[in-house]
Design a protein around this motif. Structure first.
Motif, PDB file in Angstrom:
ATOM      1  N   GLN A  50     -60.171  77.281  71.168  1.00 44.50           N
ATOM      2  CA  GLN A  50     -59.113  78.169  71.650  1.00 44.50           C
ATOM      3  C   GLN A  50     -59.537  78.886  72.927  1.00 44.50           C
ATOM      4  OE1 GLN A  50     -57.349  80.725  68.507  1.00 44.50           O
ATOM      5  NE2 GLN A  50     -58.478  79.456  67.051  1.00 44.50           N
ATOM      6  N   ARG A  51     -60.803  79.266  72.985  1.00 38.99           N
ATOM      7  CA  ARG A  51     -61.319  79.940  74.178  1.00 38.99           C
ATOM      8  C   ARG A  51     -61.200  79.048  75.401  1.00 38.99           C
ATOM      9  NH1 ARG A  51     -67.576  81.503  75.509  1.00 38.99           N
ATOM     10  NH2 ARG A  51     -67.709  79.239  75.406  1.00 38.99           N
ATOM     11  N   GLY A  52     -61.579  77.779  75.256  1.00 33.20           N
ATOM     12  CA  GLY A  52     -61.478  76.848  76.377  1.00 33.20           C
ATOM     13  C   GLY A  52     -60.039  76.642  76.820  1.00 33.20           C
ATOM     14  N   ASN A  53     -59.136  76.457  75.851  1.00 32.54           N
ATOM     15  CA  ASN A  53     -57.717  76.286  76.192  1.00 32.54           C
ATOM     16  C   ASN A  53     -57.157  77.537  76.870  1.00 32.54           C
ATOM     17  OD1 ASN A  53     -57.804  73.767  74.993  1.00 32.54           O
ATOM     18  ND2 ASN A  53     -56.948  74.469  73.045  1.00 32.54           N
ATOM     19  N   GLN A  54     -57.579  78.681  76.349  1.00 36.75           N
ATOM     20  CA  GLN A  54     -57.088  79.951  76.874  1.00 36.75           C
ATOM     21  C   GLN A  54     -57.465  80.129  78.341  1.00 36.75           C
ATOM     22  OE1 GLN A  54     -57.450  84.141  74.815  1.00 36.75           O
ATOM     23  NE2 GLN A  54     -59.335  83.775  75.925  1.00 36.75           N
ATOM     24  N   ILE A  55     -58.706  79.795  78.684  1.00 28.02           N
ATOM     25  CA  ILE A  55     -59.151  79.948  80.071  1.00 28.02           C
ATOM     26  C   ILE A  55     -58.415  78.975  80.984  1.00 28.02           C
ATOM     27  CG2 ILE A  55     -61.105  79.522  81.616  1.00 28.02           C
ATOM     28  CD1 ILE A  55     -61.125  82.266  80.358  1.00 28.02           C
ATOM     29  N   ARG A  56     -58.213  77.759  80.510  1.00 28.51           N
ATOM     30  CA  ARG A  56     -57.484  76.787  81.334  1.00 28.51           C
ATOM     31  C   ARG A  56     -56.059  77.281  81.618  1.00 28.51           C
ATOM     32  NH1 ARG A  56     -59.300  71.694  82.042  1.00 28.51           N
ATOM     33  NH2 ARG A  56     -57.179  70.854  82.087  1.00 28.51           N
ATOM     34  N   GLU A  57     -55.390  77.802  80.600  1.00 27.40           N
ATOM     35  CA  GLU A  57     -54.031  78.318  80.789  1.00 27.40           C
ATOM     36  C   GLU A  57     -54.047  79.567  81.673  1.00 27.40           C
ATOM     37  OE1 GLU A  57     -52.710  79.045  76.849  1.00 27.40           O
ATOM     38  OE2 GLU A  57     -52.669  76.910  76.270  1.00 27.40           O
ATOM     39  N   HIS A  58     -55.027  80.417  81.451  1.00 29.17           N
ATOM     40  CA  HIS A  58     -55.116  81.671  82.205  1.00 29.17           C
ATOM     41  C   HIS A  58     -55.316  81.403  83.694  1.00 29.17           C
ATOM     42  CE1 HIS A  58     -56.034  85.847  83.043  1.00 29.17           C
ATOM     43  NE2 HIS A  58     -57.252  85.543  83.465  1.00 29.17           N
ATOM     44  N   MET A  59     -56.235  80.517  84.026  1.00 30.05           N
ATOM     45  CA  MET A  59     -56.529  80.256  85.436  1.00 30.05           C
ATOM     46  C   MET A  59     -55.449  79.418  86.106  1.00 30.05           C
ATOM     47  SD  MET A  59     -59.083  82.093  85.798  1.00 30.05           S
ATOM     48  CE  MET A  59     -59.378  81.736  87.530  1.00 30.05           C
ATOM     49  N   ALA A  60     -54.562  78.827  85.320  1.00 28.28           N
ATOM     50  CA  ALA A  60     -53.443  78.083  85.900  1.00 28.28           C
ATOM     51  C   ALA A  60     -52.299  79.008  86.310  1.00 28.28           C
ATOM     52  CB  ALA A  60     -52.931  77.037  84.901  1.00 28.28           C
ATOM     53  N   TYR A  90     -66.744  76.712  78.882  1.00 24.51           N
ATOM     54  CA  TYR A  90     -65.352  76.807  78.448  1.00 24.51           C
ATOM     55  C   TYR A  90     -64.697  75.423  78.436  1.00 24.51           C
ATOM     56  CZ  TYR A  90     -65.936  81.816  79.294  1.00 24.51           C
ATOM     57  OH  TYR A  90     -66.374  83.108  79.259  1.00 24.51           O
ATOM     58  N   GLU A  91     -64.903  74.679  79.512  1.00 21.45           N
ATOM     59  CA  GLU A  91     -64.231  73.387  79.670  1.00 21.45           C
ATOM     60  C   GLU A  91     -64.650  72.375  78.600  1.00 21.45           C
ATOM     61  OE1 GLU A  91     -61.933  72.540  81.814  1.00 21.45           O
ATOM     62  OE2 GLU A  91     -61.879  74.356  83.038  1.00 21.45           O
ATOM     63  N   LEU A  92     -65.922  72.386  78.232  1.00 19.41           N
ATOM     64  CA  LEU A  92     -66.431  71.363  77.312  1.00 19.41           C
ATOM     65  C   LEU A  92     -65.830  71.459  75.917  1.00 19.41           C
ATOM     66  CD1 LEU A  92     -70.216  71.167  78.254  1.00 19.41           C
ATOM     67  CD2 LEU A  92     -68.420  69.505  78.753  1.00 19.41           C
ATOM     68  N   PHE A  93     -65.325  72.636  75.562  1.00 18.27           N
ATOM     69  CA  PHE A  93     -64.817  72.805  74.197  1.00 18.27           C
ATOM     70  C   PHE A  93     -63.309  72.972  74.139  1.00 18.27           C
ATOM     71  CE2 PHE A  93     -69.199  74.505  74.200  1.00 18.27           C
ATOM     72  CZ  PHE A  93     -69.768  73.549  73.384  1.00 18.27           C
ATOM     73  N   ALA A  94     -62.627  72.687  75.255  1.00 18.89           N
ATOM     74  CA  ALA A  94     -61.169  72.734  75.263  1.00 18.89           C
ATOM     75  C   ALA A  94     -60.615  71.428  74.693  1.00 18.89           C
ATOM     76  CB  ALA A  94     -60.660  72.964  76.679  1.00 18.89           C
ATOM     77  N   ASP A  95     -59.310  71.385  74.517  1.00 16.67           N
ATOM     78  CA  ASP A  95     -58.677  70.208  73.920  1.00 16.67           C
ATOM     79  C   ASP A  95     -58.813  68.962  74.769  1.00 16.67           C
ATOM     80  OD1 ASP A  95     -57.865  71.338  71.561  1.00 16.67           O
ATOM     81  OD2 ASP A  95     -55.887  71.934  72.296  1.00 16.67           O
ATOM     82  N   GLN A  96     -59.137  69.120  76.059  1.00 14.98           N
ATOM     83  CA  GLN A  96     -59.298  67.938  76.902  1.00 14.98           C
ATOM     84  C   GLN A  96     -60.524  67.123  76.497  1.00 14.98           C
ATOM     85  OE1 GLN A  96     -60.078  68.917  80.962  1.00 14.98           O
ATOM     86  NE2 GLN A  96     -61.823  70.244  80.523  1.00 14.98           N
ATOM     87  N   ASN A  97     -61.432  67.714  75.734  1.00 13.58           N
ATOM     88  CA  ASN A  97     -62.589  66.995  75.202  1.00 13.58           C
ATOM     89  C   ASN A  97     -62.161  66.268  73.925  1.00 13.58           C
ATOM     90  OD1 ASN A  97     -64.980  66.090  74.109  1.00 13.58           O
ATOM     91  ND2 ASN A  97     -66.037  68.068  74.273  1.00 13.58           N
TER      92      ASN A  97
END
Length: 725
Positions: free
Chosen positions: A25-35, A481-488
């Motif tokens: 969730q943390r990884g997804n959250q950062i990706r959405e936040h920075m977008a 953050y990126e390594l544990f987002a849903d894109q992995n």
């Protein structure tokens, strides 16, 4: 032991799954936040007032108005608050991160609130000076939006925003009401041995050439993740273990708080190469701000003594990023004594928290409710304080507190007079340390020149914009953050598995022996990491002291190894003494002027002068009296208080002797004036013997005895002339 072991094993397995789901969730959250177009973590709705990108000198800053939450009433007569967040690697919003925040307590006190934030990427070519110009426009806009308010806006600068606001206030003092600098470094070399090793970093790395290299590798941009990594390196036990373990051990209750904080902590932003180089060269390593050695592009020198608004400095002994010495020692760099502060017309109030860390100054609910809450509620008191140096003291409001209805909140704030010796007592550098830091600054200048001459052209030629973007994406702090987002793809099953765990969650009892073993194991890891940190800090300090304390190194870079005079003392303005004498002459001419209102203020200041403290209860009572008699504008009240205080300092004997001539002949008016003084002086409780003696003296000056009127005034006893301010 089998049953407890099985219970713990099930609980530990479930906590592990839930932990990794929070990481996802943390990884997804950062990706959405920075977008987002303008990512921030404010807990409030806002309305855009000024977009800094539309200014003549565009910057990536903006001014927004904070929309009060439902149920919060704003008093249009109260001065607005402007909160400026630091651009120190993270995105904006920490000043309004939650309800109990700087913005939250100001709104609760009824003040209109504004926020100055920024976008993740700077406008090409923008400088620190451009940002200062933009912030001046922001403050002008806020002032214009509240024409009914007599006081100027209160501006809060957090961390690095603090020094930026102080620089602007020195250049444009007319814009500001009270200034609150929270956790803000202003004297960068200062500290004590055995603590706060971050100040040694610049010297141990050979100076700011690495800053220039990092900017060149970023194709003209400096990655804020590098600054965040510096912060994390200060506490490896928390970075490498405690933060994650706290989430793991409290996975059922901690996830929401953890994700909320990580949204801000992981929102890294960039700076232009020119911006970060200025910060490192002029401030962190050069320490030029308090010394008055920074100039704007038009040659104007930034002298903090030009600031005319009260300055509130909030720091903490538990802050290893901005310790009290770095927050306060600029006062020692600029002034010889308290009379020197007064001669500049400055009011400085400081408060030192005993334990809260750097981030706690901005995000701790307890700090917001206490220190920031009291500052917000008593900002007019701070604005009206006579020139000088004060420490803000906060006492619990109890059943024994006198006149508790005159104090807002759960504390009573008073401002006690201090001297520069109180600042020195906190500890600081000796002359040997000053020579060391001056040597490090010279070495930095030499290394930077060598880098720019021989290396920089090659690096700039080799690094392209796509290459710089790629290096930023692969920064370790972003990868976590990126390594544990849903894109992995490896995280695909975690969400489904976590859902099943939540449906069948079985928490282990707190007294389970294996839980106790887990806690002991965690404590041992923290102890080991703390020991590693302490050893590293000790080694860093010894290396810095040995290298830059070498007389050979000092002499080689032009520092006199035998120098005994301060190396960073701000120069005196030759016009200051001339202007001061003119002001003293002007005040002397006004000693018999002002009527009964000035006489009451003069009598009150004289009667309470030995207290060396001003209590919020007396000021609140004065406010209520002002409202009942026409509500004298706070700006006029402040000017009157300061004038009468300075008159007493310049010539106390003449100031007291003039009071009878300032009073009307009607005894009723004199009695009312004296009763006001007595009432205000008694607001904090029982009068001391000294208070009673001075109050009796004021009664005689007003033509009164303690119990009634006297037709004949006594002669004012001769007293020692106070030192001119």
């Amino acid at each position: 032991m089998l049953a407890p072991a099985m219970e713990y094993a099930i609980d530990a397995a479930q906590r592990t799954v839930l932990f990794w789901d929070v990481m996802r969730q943390r990884g997804n959250q950062i990706r959405e936040h920075m977008a987002e177009t303008a990512p921030h973590v404010l807990d409030y709705k806002v309305e855009l007032v000024v977009d800094g990108r539309t200014l003549d000198r565009p910057v990536n800053y903006c001014l927004v108005r904070v929309v009060p939450p439902t149920g919060v009433e704003i008093n249009s007569k109260l001065r607005p608050f402007i909160v400026v967040d630091p651009r120190a690697g993270h995105g904006p919003g920490i000043g309004g991160f939650k309800a109990d925040s700087e913005i939250g307590v100001a709104l609760k006190a009824g003040h209109p609130c504004y926020f100055v934030g920024f976008l993740p990427d700077p406008v090409p070519g923008q400088t620190i000076e451009d940002i200062a110009r933009a912030e001046a426009i922001f403050i002008e806009k806020v002032t214009a939006a509240h024409p009914e308010v007599s006081g100027r806006p209160c501006v809060i600068g957090n961390c690095q925003a603090g020094w930026a606001i102080m620089m602007l206030a020195a250049l444009r003092p007319e814009l500001f009401g009270p200034i609150i600098v929270a956790g803000s470094p202003l004297s960068y070399w200062a500290g004590v041995r055995g603590k706060y090793p971050m100040r040694y970093s610049g010297g141990l790395l050979g100076g700011s050439w690495l800053t220039a290299l990092a900017s060149d590798l970023g194709h003209g941009k400096f990655d804020g993740a590098g600054l965040v990594q510096n912060f994390e390196n200060q506490n490896p036990a928390n970075t490498l273990w405690s933060k994650q373990y706290n989430l793991y051990s409290k996975i059922d209750t901690e996830a929401s708080r953890y994700l909320g904080f990580e949204k801000w902590w992981g929102g890294h932003v960039n700076l232009n190469a020119e911006e970060i180089q200025f910060i490192v060269d002029e401030l962190f390593i050069g320490n030029n701000l308090a010394a008055g050695r920074i100039q704007t592009s038009d040659g104007t020198t930034i002298d903090l003594r030009n600031i005319r608004s009260p300055i509130v400095v909030f720091c903490s002994k538990g802050d290893n990023i901005t310790p009290p010495q770095q927050a306060l020692d600029w006062i020692l760099d600029l002034y010889e004594n308290v009379d020197d502060i007064r001669s500049c017309g400055q009011t400085i109030v400081y408060t030192i928290h005993e334990s809260v860390g750097h981030l706690g100054i901005f995000v701790s609910g307890g700090v917001a409710k206490k220190e920031h809450g009291e500052f917000s509620s008593n900002i007019d008191l701070i604005d009206t304080l006579p020139p000088g140096l004060y420490e803000a003291i906060f006492e619990d409001k109890t059943a024994e507190t006198a006149n508790p209805d005159l104090a807002s909140g759960n504390w009573v704030m008073r401002c006690e007079a201090r001297t520069l010796d109180d600042i020195r007592a906190l500890g600081g550098n000796d002359m040997a340390d000053e020579r060391r830091f001056a040597t490090a600054a010279r070495v930095s200048e030499i290394n930077l020149s060598l880098y720019r001459t021989f290396v920089q052209p090659m690096v700039q030629a080799l690094v392209s914009a796509p290459m710089a973007d790629c290096m930023r994406q692969f920064h370790p702090l972003r990868l976590q953050y990126e390594l544990f987002a849903d894109q992995n793809p490896a995280m695909a099953s975690v969400a489904a598995l976590a859902g099943q765990v939540r449906e069948n969650r079985k928490s282990v009892a707190g007294d389970n022996p294996f839980v106790l073993m887990q806690e002991n194991f965690s404590n041992q890891i923290v102890t080991a990491l703390d020991a590693w940190r302490e050893a590293s800090e000790t080694l860093s300090e010894r290396m810095f002291l040995a290298i830059y304390g070498s007389p050979t190194v000092q002499a080689a870079v032009g520092i006199d190894p035998a120098a005994t005079r301060p190396l960073r003392k701000a120069a005196k303005n030759p016009l200051h003494q001339e202007l001061l004498q003119k002001r003293i002459a002007e005040l002397k001419s006004r000693i018999p002027v002002g009527g009964i209102r000035a006489a009451i203020i003069r009598g009150l200041l004289y009667a309470g002068m030995k207290r060396a403290a001003i209590d919020e209860r007396g000021f609140e009572l004065a406010r209520r009296i002002r409202e009942a008699h026409g509500d004298m504008p706070i700006a006029d009240f402040k000017a009157l208080v300061r004038e009468q205080f300075n008159i007493l300092l310049i010539d106390q004997e003449a100031a007291l002797a003039a009071i009878p001539s300032m009073l009307p002949p009607e005894m009723g008016a004199r009695e009312k004036g004296y009763d006001l003084i007595k009432q205000l002086l008694s607001a904090r409780g029982e009068l001391s013997a000294e208070d009673k003696n001075r109050l009796s003296e004021v009664a005689r000056l007003f033509g009164l005895e303690a119990g009634g009127t006297r037709p004949q005034l006594r002669e004012v006893p001769k007293g020692p002339k106070a030192k001119a301010s």
